[in-house]
Enzyme design. Structure first.
Site, PDB file in Angstrom:
ATOM      1  N   THR A 209      99.013  72.711  50.923  1.00  0.00           N
ATOM      2  CA  THR A 209      98.028  71.978  50.125  1.00  0.00           C
ATOM      3  C   THR A 209      96.625  72.398  50.538  1.00  0.00           C
ATOM      4  OG1 THR A 209      97.431  69.784  49.287  1.00  0.00           O
ATOM      5  CG2 THR A 209      97.912  69.935  51.625  1.00  0.00           C
ATOM      6  N   ASN A 210      95.615  71.618  50.171  1.00  0.00           N
ATOM      7  CA  ASN A 210      94.240  71.932  50.560  1.00  0.00           C
ATOM      8  C   ASN A 210      93.506  70.634  50.877  1.00  0.00           C
ATOM      9  OD1 ASN A 210      93.043  70.898  48.000  1.00  0.00           O
ATOM     10  ND2 ASN A 210      94.291  72.555  47.143  1.00  0.00           N
ATOM     11  N   HIS A 211      92.213  70.743  51.173  1.00  0.00           N
ATOM     12  CA  HIS A 211      91.475  69.575  51.675  1.00  0.00           C
ATOM     13  C   HIS A 211      90.933  68.654  50.591  1.00  0.00           C
ATOM     14  CE1 HIS A 211      91.556  70.739  55.822  1.00  0.00           C
ATOM     15  NE2 HIS A 211      91.027  71.935  55.564  1.00  0.00           N
TER      16      HIS A 211
END
Ligand code: CTP
Length: 406
Positions: A209-211
């Site tokens: 995923t990402n932030h």
């Protein structure tokens, strides 16, 4: 506040019908003129006498009065009389009927005759609300110009817990008051918006995923709804809550699910904004069992995800407004410009990770807006809610400019 406004209230057969007494009282208190129409099933849940007394008007249920006077309820006249028709509670059955143009009782006949805007407050059980058939019918009604006061989450009469609870009468009254107040340039418009990250499973316990926290996208959803729009928010997993009667949230996990949710709603949107941080790649095969530790290296093969914005950009119809975001760490302007062209955006919002207070997780953001015709606007560091309002104002202007051209 509603002095002289003529409001038709169509009541269907759901346990939530008892709440309509409060809604009618709130509307009358604000000096609206209220005419209640009930289905037969509705009167199993609340007495017509209650609503007649509160609305100060006889309740209509049939084309012809039961009392042998031969008095006829003219559905065409009722449809022309109203400034707004509210169908609440809107049951799965009535939603399905009006989505298909059926006309088998006074309420559905008045719906077909109404020239006023129509708003529905659905009420049903969790699984009925989530059923693809209901969701399809809701999309159809939105495409036909209906507005939806989103059902809330909570305890349902069935004992289940989830979405499907009719909005509270106070919320509905507020929605109606806002509807009639000025400053709603997007009233009657549909907005499709993506927000948050996507997560791409590696195995049942791990993912890529990402932030992204979704804060900017949720601020945009709020700002669009405040401007009067009906918002379809397609959200990746975030820790945010947004309860707004004009915002319908569809929760997704992966880029492919987000793509599908967007694709099925693109045709009916007036404005489409891609705010989600979509994973560009996903594991080629998500393992069905937890991957066990083996050698010193582990290679996961990734395959490209669909580019949701680029795909939407290919399918746009005349008059639709299309916008996206770009998060860059270098050559910001050039990269953003090329994304705008590649994805057929009217406007791209450029975030730079190089700015303090901007980007992931912050409540503030510093962005530049790049317009298709080459104009550029650099905004100072602002709360995300304010950035959202500015973006909504620009997109509203673009929409209005396009509708004058069409
Ligand atoms: N976007 C999308 N689908 C993807 C990737 C991005 O819809 N698979 C959208 C984002 O929501 C955003 C815009 O496209 O509005 C730009 O996203 P960004 O991640 O900055 O660009 P990419 O196309 O992924 O390009 P790159 O990775 O080369 O920066």
């Amino acid at each position: 506040m509603l002095k002289g406004k003529k409001i038709l209230v169509g009541v269907c057969g759901s346990i939530a019908a008892y709440k309509i007494a409060t809604l009618v009282r709130l509307l009358i208190k604000q000096e609206a003129e209220v005419q209640v129409i009930m289905t037969d099933a509705a009167s199993d849940f609340i007495s017509p006498l209650t609503l007649a007394t509160l609305s100060k008007n006889p309740v209509l249920t049939r084309y012809v009065a039961d009392d042998n006077t031969g008095e006829w309820s003219n559905h065409v006249a009722l449809g022309l009389w109203a400034d707004l028709m509210v169908i609440a509670p809107a049951t799965a059955n009535t939603i399905a009927k009006i989505a298909h143009g059926h006309c088998d009782n006074l309420l559905t006949a008045v719906y077909l005759s109404a020239r006023s805007p129509v708003v529905l407050a659905p009420a049903m059980d969790l699984d009925m609300w989530l059923h693809p058939a209901t969701q399809r019918n809701i999309s159809q009604l939105q495409a036909d110009g209906c507005q939806i006061i989103s059902p809330g989450e909570g305890e349902l009469a069935s004992g289940l817990h989830g979405k499907g609870r009719m909005a509270e009468p106070e919320q509905m009254a507020e929605w109606i008051a806002t509807f009639f107040s000025a400053g709603r340039p997007l009233a009657g418009k549909n907005v499709l918006l993506t927000a948050g990250p996507t997560i791409e499973p590696i195995d049942p316990v791990r993912y890529i995923t990402n932030h992204s926290t979704g804060k900017m996208g949720y601020a945009l959803a709020q700002a669009f709804a405040d401007a009067g729009a009906q918002v379809n928010l397609i959200s990746g997993p975030v820790a945010l809550q947004l309860e707004h009667p004009s915002v319908q949230i569809t929760h997704v996990q992966t880029a492919r699910q987000m793509h599908e949710a967007v694709t099925t709603r693109t045709a009916t949107a007036d404005i489409i904004v891609h705010c989600a941080a979509v994973a560009d790649y996903a594991p080629a095969h998500a393992a069905t069992q937890k991957i066990k530790k083996q050698g010193d290296k582990l290679t996961i093969e990734l395959v490209k995800n669909p580019d949701i914005a680029a795909d939407t950009g290919q399918k746009l119809q005349a008059g639709q407004v299309h916008a996206g975001f770009a998060l860059e760490t270098e050559n910001e302007q050039a990269h953003a410009q090329s994304k705008m062209e590649r994805k057929n955006f009217d406007l791209i919002v450029l975030n730079s990770l190089n700015d303090a207070g901007a980007g992931f997780g912050h409540d503030t953001n510093r962005v530049s807006l790049l317009f298709r015709e080459g104009k550029r606007e650099v905004l100072p560091l602002l709360p995300k809610s304010e950035v959202a309002r500015i973006i909504v104002r620009h997109l509203t202007n673009i929409l209005q400019a396009k509708s004058h051209v069409v």
